[in-house]
Design a protein around this motif. Structure first.
Motif, short mmCIF file in Angstrom:
data_model
loop_
_atom_site.label_atom_id
_atom_site.label_comp_id
_atom_site.label_asym_id
_atom_site.label_seq_id
_atom_site.Cartn_x
_atom_site.Cartn_y
_atom_site.Cartn_z
N GLN A 119 17.59 -0.04 10.34
CA GLN A 119 17.18 -1.29 9.73
C GLN A 119 18.00 -2.46 10.28
OE1 GLN A 119 14.58 -1.55 7.67
NE2 GLN A 119 14.26 0.67 7.91
N ILE A 120 17.35 -3.57 10.56
CA ILE A 120 18.00 -4.77 11.09
C ILE A 120 17.85 -5.86 10.04
CG2 ILE A 120 18.05 -6.45 12.95
CD1 ILE A 120 16.80 -4.38 14.75
N ARG A 121 18.97 -6.20 9.40
CA ARG A 121 18.96 -7.23 8.35
C ARG A 121 19.95 -8.32 8.72
NH1 ARG A 121 19.07 -2.36 5.42
NH2 ARG A 121 17.14 -1.93 4.29
N ASP A 157 16.67 -11.48 15.49
CA ASP A 157 15.21 -11.57 15.51
C ASP A 157 14.64 -10.98 16.80
OD1 ASP A 157 15.25 -12.83 13.07
OD2 ASP A 157 15.25 -14.86 13.91
N LYS A 168 14.83 -7.29 16.46
CA LYS A 168 13.73 -6.79 15.65
C LYS A 168 12.44 -6.71 16.46
CE LYS A 168 15.39 -8.49 11.16
NZ LYS A 168 15.13 -9.42 10.03
N GLU A 169 12.17 -7.79 17.21
CA GLU A 169 10.97 -7.79 18.04
C GLU A 169 11.04 -6.69 19.09
OE1 GLU A 169 7.22 -8.93 19.13
OE2 GLU A 169 8.43 -9.61 17.41
N LYS A 207 12.68 -3.90 18.80
CA LYS A 207 12.48 -2.62 18.12
C LYS A 207 11.01 -2.37 17.85
CE LYS A 207 13.13 -0.54 13.62
NZ LYS A 207 13.52 -0.78 12.23
N ARG A 208 10.30 -3.44 17.34
CA ARG A 208 8.86 -3.27 17.08
C ARG A 208 8.10 -2.96 18.38
NH1 ARG A 208 9.69 -7.60 13.33
NH2 ARG A 208 9.11 -9.10 14.94
#
Length: 522
Positions: free
Chosen positions: A238-240, A252, A255-256, A258-259
């Motif tokens: 998880q990236i918070r 951010d 996250k992108e 990772k997606r």
């Protein structure tokens, strides 16, 4: 604006600017303190220089008066020592004036210094005039003038010069003490300011360290942990992060990343499954195709072998057809000869039919005819034998003719009694000969037609042999192509197996990544 949302670039610029301001303030303070200390030191040095010069003037004046006193004493006791004493006095007096000149060249800073220096100058001038009077009295040897000057103006000016010098020394001492106090105060102030700046710097360092630790270092450590998870193939991490600065933009982007990486891995999972299924089917299909191609190659080889045998058989049939055509042509010739012989027999039988009415008159002729008929029947039998099966009917006729001839010869005596029967038999023989002639004509026609058909069969057999040879060559080429196709199919099967192995290896490699359940492969 929250501190965590502060852009890193802005924070670094602010920190650098703050520390730059501290350095600038420290430098300016140092320059100011150094300039002030230098000024104070120069003023103290000036005062010390004036004090030293004035002391030199005072001391050299005392030495000059002492030398003049020795010269005065030498006037009455040892005149030879007077000149040496006067020269020494002159030297000291010159040094005193030189020191006074240096004293006067030094600029006074304060009004007290200027007043004290002015009194020193005035008293020194008066004192110098008194000394000059002493040098004049000694030079002229006037003891009374020397004593009067020494006890009067000299003593008064010397006392005045001493008081003015002491006053200047007092002023210089007081100002030096004051300057030293100012210098000490400036040093204390500078020390306090330096300590304050040092404390402020330490506080700023702690603040910057705390800020960097919570806004940069800890988020970067968290980012490193996330990247280590991703490097191990764990895409479930998880990236918070809630900041909006460069660190937040980094998270951010992570996250992108990772997606996107999870989507790529999911696509690769699905692609590898599809490829594995397709490759497996391809391998199975290639294996079946290879087997069928091998079976087709074997069938083509058998077909080629059968076509070779068929070609050989057709060639033999063509040769046999040629031979049969030659035999049919020979048979046609023989049949034509038999036909001519039958026509001759028909003519003879017609003659016999014509002469049968005169049999009673020419019995001898009948024997001759019987003899000739016997010969003709023998010839007809020979020709019938040559004709084979086709001349079998003619042979029967010839045999009957010969039998009739023999009977005609044996029954010549009974010709009269049986002339009617003989005529009937001659007529019957004539009809049979006509029939035989027609049969021979039909046989000749049939033989000619058979000869034509055999020629056509021979030509067709040759064309068929050539066509079969072309088919044989085509089948041979098809066999070669089929064998090449079989080799290519085997290569394709091997490539499909290799691709299947690569797909399994790729799937095993991609299986290192772990993604969320929503993206996990089925």
């Amino acid at each position: 604006m929250k501190l965590k949302n502060l852009p890193v670039r802005t924070g670094f610029i602010a920190v650098l600017s703050l520390f730059g301001m501290l350095v600038l303030v420290t430098a300016l303070l140092g320059i100011y303190s150094l300039t002030k200390n230098n000024g104070l030191s120069e003023r103290i040095s000036t005062l010390n220089a004036e004090t030293v010069d004035l002391k030199d003037v005072y001391i050299n004046n005392l030495k000059a008066r002492s030398a003049l006193s020795r010269a005065f004493i030498a006037l009455s006791t040892n005149p030879a020592d007077k000149d040496a004493a006067v020269a020494a006095a002159r030297t000291y007096y010159d040094l005193a004036k030189k020191s006074f000149g240096a004293f006067e060249n030094i600029t006074e800073e304060t009004a007290a210094q200027q007043d004290a220096a002015k009194r020193v100058a005035d008293t020194f001038t008066a004192h110098a005039n008194a000394i000059d009077l002493l040098f004049t009295a000694i030079g002229s040897g006037n003891v009374a003038a020397y004593a009067a000057t020494n006890e009067g103006p000299m003593t008064q000016t010397s006392a005045a010069f001493g008081k003015s010098a002491d006053a200047f020394f007092k002023v210089a001492e007081d100002e030096t003490a004051q300057l030293k106090d100012e210098k000490a105060h400036a040093k204390s102030l500078l020390m306090g300011v330096a300590i304050g700046l040092l404390v402020l710097s330490c506080a700023l360092i702690l603040l910057v360290y705390y800020t960097l630790e919570h806004t940069v270092v800890l988020p970067l450590k968290e980012a490193m942990s996330v990247l280590q998870h991703v490097a191990r193939g764990d895409l479930t991490v998880q990236i918070r992060h809630e900041s909006s600065n460069e660190i937040g933009q980094l998270f951010d982007s992570m996250k992108e990343m990772k997606r996107s990486l999870a989507g790529i891995v999911h696509a690769v999972y699905g692609g590898t499954d599809t490829i594995a299924t397709g490759v497996h089917q391809m391998a199975s299909g290639n294996t079946d195709l290879s087997q069928r191609t091998e079976e087709q190659a074997a069938a083509l080889q058998e077909t080629a072998s059968s076509m070779e045998q068929l070609t050989s058989t057709v060639r033999q049939n063509a040769d046999n057809a040629k031979q049969a055509t030659q035999l049919v042509m020979s048979t046609a010739m023989i049949t034509e000869q038999g036909n001519r012989a039958a026509q001759e027999v028909v003519a003879t039988m017609q003659g016999l039919s014509d002469l049968s009415g005169r049999i009673a008159d020419i019995t001898n002729v009948i024997e001759g005819i019987a003899f000739q008929t016997n010969i003709l029947s023998l010839n007809a039998a020979v020709e019938a034998a040559r004709a084979g099966d086709e001349g079998r009917g003619f042979a029967v006729v010839a045999s009957e003719v010969r039998s009739l001839a023999q009977r005609s010869a044996s029954a010549a005596k009974e010709i009269k009694e049986r002339i009617t029967d003989s005529l009937g038999r001659v007529e019957a023989g004539a009809q049979q000969v006509d029939k035989a002639s027609q049969v021979m004509a039909d046989i000749l026609t049939s033989v000619n037609r058979v000869s034509d058909l055999m020629g056509e069969i021979a030509a067709a057999s040759e064309e068929q042999s050539e066509g079969i040879e072309q088919v044989n060559r085509a089948i041979t080429q098809m066999d070669q192509v089929t064998q090449q196709n079989a080799a290519l199919v085997e290569q394709a099967s091997a490539a499909a197996l290799a691709l299947e192995e690569q797909t399994v290896a790729l799937k095993s490699t991609v299986s290192v990544f772990r993604v969320e359940r929503a993206l996990a492969p089925a």
